[in-house]
Design a protein around this motif. Structure first.
Motif, short mmCIF file in Angstrom:
data_model
loop_
_atom_site.label_atom_id
_atom_site.label_comp_id
_atom_site.label_asym_id
_atom_site.label_seq_id
_atom_site.Cartn_x
_atom_site.Cartn_y
_atom_site.Cartn_z
N LYS A 542 13.88 80.32 22.46
CA LYS A 542 13.68 78.95 22.91
C LYS A 542 12.35 78.45 22.39
O LYS A 542 11.53 79.22 21.88
CB LYS A 542 13.71 78.87 24.45
N ILE A 543 12.13 77.14 22.48
CA ILE A 543 10.87 76.54 22.10
C ILE A 543 10.11 76.17 23.37
O ILE A 543 10.64 75.48 24.24
CB ILE A 543 11.09 75.30 21.22
N ASP A 544 8.88 76.66 23.48
CA ASP A 544 8.02 76.31 24.60
C ASP A 544 6.90 75.40 24.12
O ASP A 544 6.54 75.42 22.94
CB ASP A 544 7.41 77.57 25.22
N TRP A 545 6.36 74.60 25.03
CA TRP A 545 5.25 73.74 24.63
C TRP A 545 4.16 73.75 25.69
O TRP A 545 4.41 73.97 26.88
CB TRP A 545 5.70 72.32 24.31
N PHE A 546 2.94 73.52 25.21
CA PHE A 546 1.76 73.46 26.06
C PHE A 546 0.89 72.32 25.56
O PHE A 546 0.68 72.17 24.34
CB PHE A 546 0.95 74.76 25.99
N GLY A 547 0.36 71.53 26.46
CA GLY A 547 -0.49 70.43 26.07
C GLY A 547 -1.13 69.78 27.27
O GLY A 547 -1.05 70.27 28.40
N TYR A 548 -1.76 68.62 27.02
CA TYR A 548 -2.51 67.92 28.07
C TYR A 548 -2.31 66.41 27.96
O TYR A 548 -1.96 65.88 26.90
CB TYR A 548 -4.00 68.23 27.97
N GLU A 549 -2.61 65.75 29.07
CA GLU A 549 -2.52 64.29 29.13
C GLU A 549 -3.77 63.75 29.83
O GLU A 549 -4.23 64.30 30.83
CB GLU A 549 -1.27 63.88 29.91
N TRP A 550 -4.32 62.66 29.26
CA TRP A 550 -5.49 61.98 29.82
C TRP A 550 -5.13 60.52 30.14
O TRP A 550 -4.25 59.94 29.48
CB TRP A 550 -6.67 62.00 28.85
N LYS A 551 -5.84 59.95 31.07
CA LYS A 551 -5.59 58.54 31.40
C LYS A 551 -6.10 57.63 30.30
O LYS A 551 -5.49 56.60 29.99
CB LYS A 551 -6.25 58.19 32.74
#
Length: 660
Positions: A542-551
């Motif tokens: 499978k493909i996994d993802w990791f990341g972030y989000e800012w306002k």
């Protein structure tokens, strides 16, 4: 006249004292004992293989003695001789490296030999070290507990005996060289069994009392060393239960397996298996057949103990004294193992005549002894090797390559370029300017960097006789903005512990973190640092993802992905994509990116590194969210498809940096 007599007497006394400090062995006896080392290890390796990891909760049954070669007989018949395994083949490799580079090859040369000849069939600390070599590290960083999460496992004590039987009688030298070599794969108290066994091997050329060997070798370990205390405990158990090895084994297993701290509680623990070997030696009382059976019955990683102690008995008694039923188990064989050592485990290593292996090792031992103050003499028509027992090992002068300093603007740094092999030498900064706020002192940099950028420097390393020069590039990054993100973006937020414990896992349970939150806590290794993106059972990758989000939007041009510890069957990726969220809310690739270092050349398990950083740089993107997509690799384990476990990524940290 009286003065001349006194001078002559003093000279004679000095010569007698020097002679008393030396050891001497006939060359034909030396060959017989080195033959015993090789043959004893081969016996033990093939005798113990069918019992590897067989007896864990309880010891083997003495009523079944002698166990015999069991399943190994079929392979010996197939190859019409002895066959290679990891208890003898790495030492064969080390013999070849000594022949190629000299008696004291460097870590860099050892790395070269490993990477070329070792391409599969390594596990635990050995496999982790190999992956770190492919990443770019040299020993001893390949064995350090910061980079090799298997640093505490059994590996070094089963592949390094050759440093000692090429140093007969030079016990201090053998102990030092064994410690140096053990650090290729291991660290801390896990190198101590290798040192202790190494001292016993070197002393066994002149000492046949096993109890004395075991106790005398302790002087080469620190008094407060964990393994030294374990050896003393094993000796106490032997004296407490002189005729009941089962009771001694039970107390040993309770102390060093059942009560072992969870972080290092595995069946391959170096301290545990070293203890098994000591009990095997003591209760075997010098009888090879009984020692082999006891080594198997002690359990855990049994073949490694039987190989190591078999070699010690071979040195004590000589190859000619080893029993024919173990050396020549087939009708028609007239020499030990039919004088055939068949390589089935290592790339481009030739099969060998065992007699030739022995002769080559003798040549190497004579060469080393002579280099360290010994000599060959002839007395009464017989040749002897005179040995300097005071010889000491000094690590070759070399730069060792490990993780570079992780520097960020405004964050204090304290980093040393030195390691166990070169910390006592002189380091000098000869070219280049350090980052503002950072100072250099004999290989150590400290301070607080003030400005992001790349800073090329040149260092020299000197032992007072020879000087080496090497160029480095120091990188100072902007502040990591991952901790400031409003949310973590991922498809797997919590590890499925049920799926984990159905797998063949090789680390203590405290290593694993439950939540993905740890990928921005700043901890790069150790207890609770590693997140496995294990979901429910899935047969397919499978493909996994990791990341972030800012306002608020950020201008990003760099990500740093830190691998966690890897299992035999998975945890790494076969491809990487980096995406950012556009103003329209859709995901877009960042375009071409550069990885430092380059990503592994294949997704094969044997070259994947634990606990390292891949730094990804790309043209700046202005965005409120960024992520990495990783194609999970699923590896067959023990040549069988992995079942009962999902594919996953092992990660400790994902850092994000804005353009300066």
């Amino acid at each position: 006249m009286k003065k001349k007599i006194v001078v002559t007497l003093l000279a004679c006394m000095a010569l007698c004292t020097a002679a008393a400090q030396q050891k001497r062995i006939a060359l034909d006896e030396l060959r017989d004992k080195i033959a015993g080392a090789w043959l004893g290890q081969m016996v033990g390796n093939m005798y113990g293989l069918p019992f590897e990891n067989k007896f864990i909760e309880k010891e083997g049954n003495e009523a079944d003695f002698p166990y015999g070669y069991s399943k190994s007989l079929a392979k010996m018949e197939q190859y019409d001789g002895a066959f290679s395994d990891d208890d003898t083949d790495v030492e064969y490799l080390y013999l070849m490296l000594m022949e190629k580079y000299g008696t004291e090859p460097t870590y860099a040369q050892m790395r070269e030999g490993w990477m070329y000849h070792i391409r599969d069939r390594v596990w635990l600390a050995n496999r982790a070290a190999l992956g770190l070599m492919h990443y770019g590290y040299t020993p001893p960083f390949t064995g350090s507990m910061e980079s090799n999460p298997h640093w505490y496992q059994i590996d070094p004590q089963l592949i390094n005996e050759i440093w000692s039987y090429t140093a007969p009688g030079m016990v201090r030298y053998a102990a030092g060289k064994s410690a140096w070599a053990a650090r290729i794969t291991s660290d801390g108290w896990a190198i101590s069994p290798t040192i202790h066994y190494g001292a016993m091997y070197a002393e066994a050329f002149f000492e046949s009392n096993i109890e004395k060997l075991v106790l005398d070798a302790l002087k080469y370990l620190p008094a407060d060393d964990r393994y030294a205390a374990t050896v003393r405990h094993m000796y106490e158990l032997y004296k407490k239960y002189p005729n009941d090895w089962q009771k001694a084994r039970a107390e040993m297993a309770e102390a060093y397996y059942e009560q072992e701290p969870e972080m290092t509680r595995t069946i391959w623990n170096a301290n545990l298996n070293g203890a098994c070997g000591i009990l095997t030696l003591l209760y075997g009382k010098g009888d090879l057949q009984r020692t082999m059976d006891l080594g198997c019955a002690m359990g855990f990683d049994a073949d490694n103990q039987t190989a190591t102690v078999g070699g010690i008995l071979g040195v004590i008694n000589g190859g000619a004294s080893l029993p024919d039923q173990l050396l020549m188990p087939f009708e028609g064989w007239t020499k030990p193992f039919n004088d055939r050592y068949i390589n089935i485990t290592r790339y481009d290593m030739p099969d060998a005549s065992i007699d030739d292996m022995i002769d080559r090792t003798v040549d190497m031992a004579v060469k080393l002894v002579c280099e360290k103050g010994g000599r060959v003499v002839e007395r009464g028509g017989k040749r002897y090797l005179v040995i300097n027992p005071k010889a000491e090992f000094k690590a070759p002068l070399e730069f060792c390559v490990g993780p570079m300093p992780r520097m960020e603007v405004g964050c204090p740094v304290d980093y040393s370029f030195s390691c166990a092999a070169n910390r006592d030498y002189t380091w000098t900064l000869t070219e280049g300017a350090l980052p503002e706020g950072v100072a250099f002192d004999n290989g150590r940099i400290t301070g607080t960097p003030q400005r992001a950028g790349r800073y090329p420097v040149t260092l020299t390393l000197s032992d007072g006789k020879k000087t080496l020069t090497k160029h480095f590039e120091l990188l100072v990054r902007t502040k990591n903005i991952a901790p400031e993100a409003d949310s973590i973006l991922t498809n797997i937020r919590t590890m499925n512990e049920e799926a984990l414990y159905k797998c063949w896992i090789t680390f203590g349970k405290p290593m694993y973190a439950h939540s993905v939150d740890v990928i921005r806590d700043g901890r790069l290794n150790g207890e609770g640092s590693v997140f496995y993106s294990l979901a429910a059972h899935a047969d397919l990758p499978k493909i996994d993802w990791f990341g972030y989000e800012w306002k608020e939007p950020r201008t990003i041009d760099m990500l740093a992905f830190h691998t966690g510890c890897l299992e035999e069957f998975g945890g790494w990726f076969s491809s990487v994509a980096i995406q950012y969220r556009g103003e329209d809310g859709r995901w877009y690739d960042v375009g071409k990116f550069r990885s430092t270092p380059e990503l592994p050349e294949s997704d094969d398990v044997f070259i994947q590194p634990h606990f390292v950083e891949y730094l990804f740089e790309f043209e700046p993107v202005k965005t409120t969210a960024i992520r990495m997509l990783l194609d999970c690799k699923v590896q067959e384990h023990w040549n069988k498809p992995t079942k009962g476990c999902s594919s996953f990524i092992s990660i400790t940290e994902l850092s994000v940096y804005e353009k300066q």
